[in-house]
Scaffold this motif. Structure first.
Motif, PDB file in Angstrom:
ATOM      1  N   ASN A   1       1.115  -0.964   0.207  1.00  0.00           N
ATOM      2  CA  ASN A   1      -0.086  -0.037  -0.018  1.00  0.00           C
ATOM      3  C   ASN A   1       1.068   1.557  -0.373  1.00  0.00           C
ATOM      4  O   ASN A   1       1.863   1.165  -0.304  1.00  0.00           O
ATOM      5  CB  ASN A   1      -1.383  -0.363   0.798  1.00  0.00           C
ATOM      6  CG  ASN A   1      -0.291   0.159   2.022  1.00  0.00           C
ATOM      7  OD1 ASN A   1       1.106   0.540   2.209  1.00  0.00           O
ATOM      8  ND2 ASN A   1      -0.775  -0.576   3.543  1.00  0.00           N
ATOM      9  N   GLU A   2       0.324   2.420   0.159  1.00  0.00           N
ATOM     10  CA  GLU A   2       0.788   3.488  -0.086  1.00  0.00           C
ATOM     11  C   GLU A   2       2.182   3.965   0.409  1.00  0.00           C
ATOM     12  O   GLU A   2       3.272   4.230   0.589  1.00  0.00           O
ATOM     13  CB  GLU A   2       0.081   4.760  -0.345  1.00  0.00           C
ATOM     14  CG  GLU A   2       0.372   6.025  -0.153  1.00  0.00           C
ATOM     15  CD  GLU A   2       0.749   5.709  -1.447  1.00  0.00           C
ATOM     16  OE1 GLU A   2       0.072   6.359  -2.335  1.00  0.00           O
ATOM     17  OE2 GLU A   2       1.673   7.208  -1.669  1.00  0.00           O
ATOM     18  N   ALA A   3       1.977   3.387   2.622  1.00  0.00           N
ATOM     19  CA  ALA A   3       3.007   3.270   3.714  1.00  0.00           C
ATOM     20  C   ALA A   3       3.829   2.367   3.299  1.00  0.00           C
ATOM     21  O   ALA A   3       5.086   2.334   4.654  1.00  0.00           O
ATOM     22  CB  ALA A   3       2.221   2.943   4.885  1.00  0.00           C
ATOM     23  N   GLY A   4       3.771   1.647   1.857  1.00  0.00           N
ATOM     24  CA  GLY A   4       4.857   0.314   1.845  1.00  0.00           C
ATOM     25  C   GLY A   4       4.388  -0.427   2.351  1.00  0.00           C
ATOM     26  O   GLY A   4       5.455  -1.640   3.071  1.00  0.00           O
ATOM     27  N   GLN A   5       3.426  -0.917   3.235  1.00  0.00           N
ATOM     28  CA  GLN A   5       3.651  -1.995   3.542  1.00  0.00           C
ATOM     29  C   GLN A   5       2.687  -2.899   3.019  1.00  0.00           C
ATOM     30  O   GLN A   5       1.553  -2.475   2.246  1.00  0.00           O
ATOM     31  CB  GLN A   5       2.431  -1.722   5.402  1.00  0.00           C
ATOM     32  CG  GLN A   5       3.027  -0.877   6.205  1.00  0.00           C
ATOM     33  CD  GLN A   5       2.313  -0.304   6.693  1.00  0.00           C
ATOM     34  OE1 GLN A   5       1.213   0.189   6.583  1.00  0.00           O
ATOM     35  NE2 GLN A   5       3.118   0.063   8.593  1.00  0.00           N
ATOM     36  N   VAL A   6       2.202  -4.337   3.719  1.00  0.00           N
ATOM     37  CA  VAL A   6       1.266  -5.061   2.155  1.00  0.00           C
ATOM     38  C   VAL A   6       0.145  -5.264   3.350  1.00  0.00           C
ATOM     39  O   VAL A   6       0.221  -5.457   4.320  1.00  0.00           O
ATOM     40  CB  VAL A   6       1.907  -6.951   3.050  1.00  0.00           C
ATOM     41  CG1 VAL A   6       1.326  -8.063   2.582  1.00  0.00           C
ATOM     42  CG2 VAL A   6       3.652  -6.721   2.835  1.00  0.00           C
ATOM     43  N   GLU A   7      -0.880  -5.193   2.659  1.00  0.00           N
ATOM     44  CA  GLU A   7      -2.333  -5.531   3.339  1.00  0.00           C
ATOM     45  C   GLU A   7      -2.376  -6.351   2.052  1.00  0.00           C
ATOM     46  O   GLU A   7      -3.121  -6.416   1.060  1.00  0.00           O
ATOM     47  CB  GLU A   7      -2.625  -3.785   2.315  1.00  0.00           C
ATOM     48  CG  GLU A   7      -3.852  -3.761   3.501  1.00  0.00           C
ATOM     49  CD  GLU A   7      -4.514  -2.063   3.133  1.00  0.00           C
ATOM     50  OE1 GLU A   7      -3.702  -1.088   2.983  1.00  0.00           O
ATOM     51  OE2 GLU A   7      -5.717  -1.795   2.192  1.00  0.00           O
ATOM     52  N   LYS A   8      -4.078  -7.139   2.966  1.00  0.00           N
ATOM     53  CA  LYS A   8      -4.929  -7.598   2.406  1.00  0.00           C
ATOM     54  C   LYS A   8      -6.372  -7.635   2.183  1.00  0.00           C
ATOM     55  O   LYS A   8      -6.888  -6.640   2.603  1.00  0.00           O
ATOM     56  CB  LYS A   8      -4.829  -8.798   3.561  1.00  0.00           C
ATOM     57  CG  LYS A   8      -5.548 -10.133   3.395  1.00  0.00           C
ATOM     58  CD  LYS A   8      -4.975 -11.120   3.857  1.00  0.00           C
ATOM     59  CE  LYS A   8      -6.791 -11.343   4.754  1.00  0.00           C
ATOM     60  NZ  LYS A   8      -6.921 -12.033   5.950  1.00  0.00           N
TER      61      LYS A   8
END
Lengths: 328, 252
Positions: A60-67
């Motif tokens: 996602n935008e924050a550079g995190q993996v999002e499900k």
């Protein structure tokens, strides 16, 4: 913004996805359009965290993996649970307290117009009702990213249009990012302003529907979108020779296939690009004041959509291109 | 024989007979325990065997199908050959010096706890449960587990709330078949059971072979009680299973 960064998927010796790079705007509907077996569901499963890619990342935008939360093609409502239990399953496993769970279930069922179905089982629901329950089961979790796999394929025509509008409304109401896959281009065009074409595990083109239709980037995209004549001939530089048309073209690749979409490319009004003279064999009513015309040129047939009553059967007309035609 | 009128007094006599009731209760508890144990073990193993692409569990699943095809009497005789005090296992253990005589080998057949009967039932019924459930599990594949996972469930929550309830009708089905067999089985308790802890079918048959024709109406009424109870019990389990999670998906 969500980023698909060089995502590849391989099962055994089969490469299902090849280095997919995409950016998806938040708070929008993004369509992935492709034929059966192109890897659409595999890609969606990766965004849902159901499958792990062999390579690449989805962030996602924050550079995190999002499900993302998925609404499956066959809805997959738990057959042994009532509508209420299906909808609240995600909250129950997160151990949400009972009063909040009931309130959120009540709210989402009102939004989805399914309050009266609360005690029914999935096998007592119609296809449209099942889809609303499946959507409610996902939306009750307030997901940022909602994934839909061929969401309208099992609905009849009238219900499909109703649900398309309803999903648009839900997207606005919940400020969702919706990624959905389909093999029906009309569905993709009606729901989304940005469509990615996925063929053989590769993203071939990402564009607005109108751009896709008027400027497919390659022959695979043009053939998949269909609704076009593909005329084989020979190409040298920008000169094309074929029994239907010979003259200047805009070459895109060197396969020597002239691309004439049924609509928008051929017309009767004179332009600087004369096409061919042809005899009108047949006219078919297409709705919306359009007719599909079958034109015979030197014992070959070409189809084009024109305003109704623009031509008469068994008469010869001179056709023109609206712009320089493309050759792949 | 002077018995010319219809009478229910044999039924009331039977239901007031303490010996009969004790044997009936013992047989019921025993059948319940054996069937429940077979279902529990079979369910656990079915989850292990459900994947048909696993090279480790695949041969085990194939092997598990074998006892389903073998008749009970084969297993009874095999157990007698293997586990009696003069059987193969006992001889082998004596030969290699682990036990010093046949008598030191524990009494596993015709014993107080009916271990021989339980082993026979499990040998036959666990594979039956496995085969019944694996077919359902494979049909179910992972579709609902994936949904549960996507909605945030842990593996245990997905198993407990989704997979197990969906499997419940098949488990109940297998349980009823196992129970009915155990409750009415004659040859296994006759050959492997303990005579002081008689089972109901053996008790009825013993009465019958005594050749006392005045006992015939009583024997027939015992038979009928046994049969009617089995049917009522199966019906009650089915009714109950409709009210358990998963009951809506059909039962049998």
């Amino acid at each position: 913004m969500y980023h698909l960064d060089n995502i590849s998927q391989q099962k055994g010796n089969t490469h299902i996805l090849h280095g997919i790079n995409l950016t998806i705007d938040e708070n929008s509907i993004f369509a992935i359009l492709g034929p059966s077996g192109s890897g659409k569901t595999t890609l969606l499963n990766i965004l849902a965290g159901i499958d792990r890619p062999t390579d690449g990342k989805f962030l996602n935008e924050a550079g995190q993996v999002e499900k993302g939360i998925m609404v499956f093609q066959d809805y997959r409502l738990f057959p042994h649970m009532t509508v209420f239990k299906n909808i609240t399953f995600g909250l129950k496993v997160k151990k949400t307290n009972s009063s909040e769970l009931k309130q959120r279930a009540k709210d989402i069922m009102e939004t989805m117009g399914i309050s009266e179905l609360i005690d029914r089982y999935p096998d007592e629901l119609s296809g449209g009702q099942q889809q609303r329950v499946a959507l409610a089961r996902a939306l009750i979790l307030n997901p940022k990213l909602l994934l839909m796999d061929e969401p309208f394929s099992s609905l009849d025509e009238a219900l499909r249009i109703e649900m398309l509008d309803f999903v648009k409304e839900l997207q606005r109401k919940f400020q969702l990012t919706i990624v959905f896959v389909t093999h029906y281009k009309t569905e993709a065009y009606m729901l989304s302003n940005k469509v990615a074409i996925l063929i053989d595990g590769q993203i071939m083109q990402v564009d607005a529907p109108k751009q896709l239709e008027s400027n497919p980037q390659n022959l695979a995209v043009a053939k998949f979108l269909g609704q076009a004549n593909f005329i084989e001939g020979s190409l040298s530089k920008d000169d094309f020779v074929s029994p239907v048309y010979s003259g200047k073209v805009r070459p895109v690749t060197d396969k020597g296939v002239l691309y004439l979409p049924f609509s928008g490319q051929l017309q009767l009004n004179k332009t600087e690009y004369p096409a061919f003279k042809g005899n009108i064999l047949e006219k078919k009513w297409m709705g919306n004041n359009l007719e599909r015309i079958t034109i015979e040129i030197d014992q070959r047939t070409v189809y084009c959509d024109l305003a109704s009553e623009s031509v008469g059967e068994n008469k010869i007309y001179q056709f023109y291109f609206s712009k320089l035609p493309v050759v792949f | 024989m002077g018995m010319e009128k219809l009478s229910l007094h044999y039924y009331t006599d039977a239901l007031n007979d303490k010996v009969f009731l004790k044997i009936f209760f013992r047989t019921f508890v025993f059948a319940l325990f054996s069937a429940g144990m077979a279902c529990f073990m079979g369910t656990v193993l079915a989850f292990l065997f459900k994947r048909n692409d696993n090279p480790f569990t695949k041969p085990f699943f194939k092997l598990a199908q074998l006892p389903v095809m073998l008749p009970h009497i084969f297993i009874v005789l095999a157990l007698i050959q293997l586990l009696s005090q003069t059987g193969l296992v006992s001889s082998l253990l004596t030969r290699i010096g682990i036990i010093h005589s046949y008598n030191s080998f524990p009494l596993l057949l015709n014993d107080q706890w009916q271990i021989g009967i339980i082993l026979t039932y499990l040998w036959k019924e666990v594979p039956f449960v496995i085969v019944s459930l694996v077919l359902v599990l494979r049909q179910m594949d992972n579709r609902y587990r994936i949904v549960a996972d996507n909605l945030g469930a842990t593996k245990w929550q997905a198993f407990w709330n989704v997979s197990l309830p969906l499997l419940m009708p098949a488990i109940v089905n297998a349980f009823i078949i196992n129970f009915s067999f155990n409750f009415g089985s004659y040859e296994v308790p006759y050959l492997l059971g303990n005579q002081t802890k008689e089972m109901l079918p053996v008790y009825i048959y013993d009465l019958y072979v005594q050749g006392d024709y005045t006992q015939l109406p009583m024997i027939m009424s015992l038979n009928l009680i046994l049969s009617v109870f089995s049917i009522i019990f199966a019906g009650s389990v089915l009714w109950l299973s409709k009210h358990l999670p998963g009951g809506h998906t059909g039962g049998i």
